[in-house]
Design a protein around this motif. Sequence first.
Motif, PDB file in Angstrom:
ATOM      1  N   UNK A 198      -3.389  43.741 -14.200  1.00  0.00           N
ATOM      2  CA  UNK A 198      -2.444  43.547 -15.297  1.00  0.00           C
ATOM      3  C   UNK A 198      -2.741  42.217 -15.983  1.00  0.00           C
ATOM      4  N   UNK A 199      -2.023  41.947 -17.067  1.00  0.00           N
ATOM      5  CA  UNK A 199      -2.202  40.669 -17.743  1.00  0.00           C
ATOM      6  C   UNK A 199      -1.766  39.504 -16.868  1.00  0.00           C
ATOM      7  N   UNK A 200      -2.344  38.349 -17.104  1.00  0.00           N
ATOM      8  CA  UNK A 200      -1.999  37.154 -16.325  1.00  0.00           C
ATOM      9  C   UNK A 200      -0.576  36.706 -16.630  1.00  0.00           C
ATOM     10  N   UNK A 201       0.142  36.289 -15.603  1.00  0.00           N
ATOM     11  CA  UNK A 201       1.476  35.717 -15.797  1.00  0.00           C
ATOM     12  C   UNK A 201       1.344  34.395 -16.554  1.00  0.00           C
TER      13      UNK A 201
ATOM     14  N   UNK B  36     -11.896  35.994 -13.225  1.00  0.00           N
ATOM     15  CA  UNK B  36     -12.222  35.972 -14.646  1.00  0.00           C
ATOM     16  C   UNK B  36     -13.640  36.480 -14.850  1.00  0.00           C
ATOM     17  N   UNK B  37     -13.842  37.242 -15.914  1.00  0.00           N
ATOM     18  CA  UNK B  37     -15.121  37.911 -16.156  1.00  0.00           C
ATOM     19  C   UNK B  37     -16.277  36.924 -16.276  1.00  0.00           C
ATOM     20  N   UNK B  38     -16.046  35.795 -16.933  1.00  0.00           N
ATOM     21  CA  UNK B  38     -17.138  34.861 -17.193  1.00  0.00           C
ATOM     22  C   UNK B  38     -17.143  33.688 -16.216  1.00  0.00           C
TER      23      UNK B  38
ATOM     24  N   UNK C 125      -1.065  31.361   0.036  1.00  0.00           N
ATOM     25  CA  UNK C 125      -1.954  30.384   0.685  1.00  0.00           C
ATOM     26  C   UNK C 125      -3.279  31.050   1.026  1.00  0.00           C
ATOM     27  N   UNK C 126      -4.381  30.351   0.756  1.00  0.00           N
ATOM     28  CA  UNK C 126      -5.715  30.890   1.055  1.00  0.00           C
ATOM     29  C   UNK C 126      -6.685  29.746   1.285  1.00  0.00           C
ATOM     30  N   UNK C 127      -7.833  30.100   1.834  1.00  0.00           N
ATOM     31  CA  UNK C 127      -8.873  29.088   2.025  1.00  0.00           C
ATOM     32  C   UNK C 127      -9.503  28.689   0.695  1.00  0.00           C
ATOM     33  N   UNK C 128      -9.475  29.598  -0.286  1.00  0.00           N
ATOM     34  CA  UNK C 128     -10.010  29.330  -1.611  1.00  0.00           C
ATOM     35  C   UNK C 128      -9.396  30.327  -2.595  1.00  0.00           C
ATOM     36  N   UNK C 129      -9.432  29.971  -3.872  1.00  0.00           N
ATOM     37  CA  UNK C 129      -8.949  30.862  -4.915  1.00  0.00           C
ATOM     38  C   UNK C 129      -9.992  30.945  -6.018  1.00  0.00           C
ATOM     39  N   UNK C 130     -10.055  32.081  -6.660  1.00  0.00           N
ATOM     40  CA  UNK C 130     -10.903  32.252  -7.825  1.00  0.00           C
ATOM     41  C   UNK C 130     -10.186  31.707  -9.046  1.00  0.00           C
ATOM     42  N   UNK C 131     -10.949  31.342 -10.050  1.00  0.00           N
ATOM     43  CA  UNK C 131     -10.344  30.786 -11.250  1.00  0.00           C
ATOM     44  C   UNK C 131      -9.432  31.818 -11.923  1.00  0.00           C
ATOM     45  N   UNK C 132      -8.188  31.422 -12.162  1.00  0.00           N
ATOM     46  CA  UNK C 132      -7.220  32.305 -12.807  1.00  0.00           C
ATOM     47  C   UNK C 132      -6.648  33.372 -11.893  1.00  0.00           C
ATOM     48  N   UNK C 133      -7.020  33.358 -10.618  1.00  0.00           N
ATOM     49  CA  UNK C 133      -6.663  34.432  -9.689  1.00  0.00           C
ATOM     50  C   UNK C 133      -5.161  34.581  -9.487  1.00  0.00           C
ATOM     51  N   UNK C 134      -4.466  33.482  -9.255  1.00  0.00           N
ATOM     52  CA  UNK C 134      -3.047  33.578  -8.884  1.00  0.00           C
ATOM     53  C   UNK C 134      -2.223  34.188 -10.014  1.00  0.00           C
TER      54      UNK C 134
END
Length: 265
Positions: free
Chosen positions: A227-230, A156-158, A185-194
């Motif tokens: 693309x847009x978020x699911x 996410x941009x902000x 599965x990951x060690x960490x995710x960014x906000x809104x990433x999935x």
Amino acid sequence: MRYFLEVAYDGTRFHGWQVQPNALSVQEVLDDCLRKVFRLAEVETVGSGRTDTGVHATQQWVHVDLPRAHEPEEIQYKLNRILPQDIAVGQVKPVGPEAHTRFDAVSRTYEYRITLEKNPFLVRQAYYLSRKPDVGQMNQAAQALLQLEDFTTFSKVKGDTKHYRCTITHAQWLQEGNQLIFTITANRFLRGMVRLVVGTLLDVGKGKLSPAQFREIIERQDRSLASGAAPAQGLFLHRVEYPERYFQHQLALFEQAVASQAEEA
């Protein structure tokens, strides 16, 4: 005394996990129930991760400090008696005073669920697609997620993230009956990433992007190319994992803390 609580919830009516002003969150409801059950003036829970508005969890670990030791079954029973129907406490694990649900976790797994048939009983727990996307193409594209580590494109941009590197160890679409399930599965995710990953992979499945273009989008590290978020209703925080024998070690530390508290009393 510190405890890990395994919490599951239907996120439909909540504005995410984390407490926020003027909006109902899962954490707010859980904290309120903890205060009532254990007659606490203040309580501070810490979750293993954040989920956004409308996102669900089958396993969200939460830690909380209580003034004295309780049987895990007692904590689970008392909380489930007063929690609303869309939040439930599963396992309760005694842990040492320094244990941390977020910082000690080694991996997190999300699931994204799509239904290929219109089903009124899945309206809140799956995203409905009337046409099946090309699963083979989406899985081919998803291999890039395992080979790259900078996911600026899917952030996410902000956001307040210091860096955008994640180590993804699993990313795959499977079909189960009339449902498509994407597991990552990951060690960490960014906000809104999935949800951004899923939305972009679906464009691959619909023929709007090729697997090679999906990889290029990641490599260019340009958020505007995603693309847009699911939609939120299909996403679940599915599993949070800790180091091997973590809870056995933490139980020993918990027992030491109980013994120390007894001596001081």
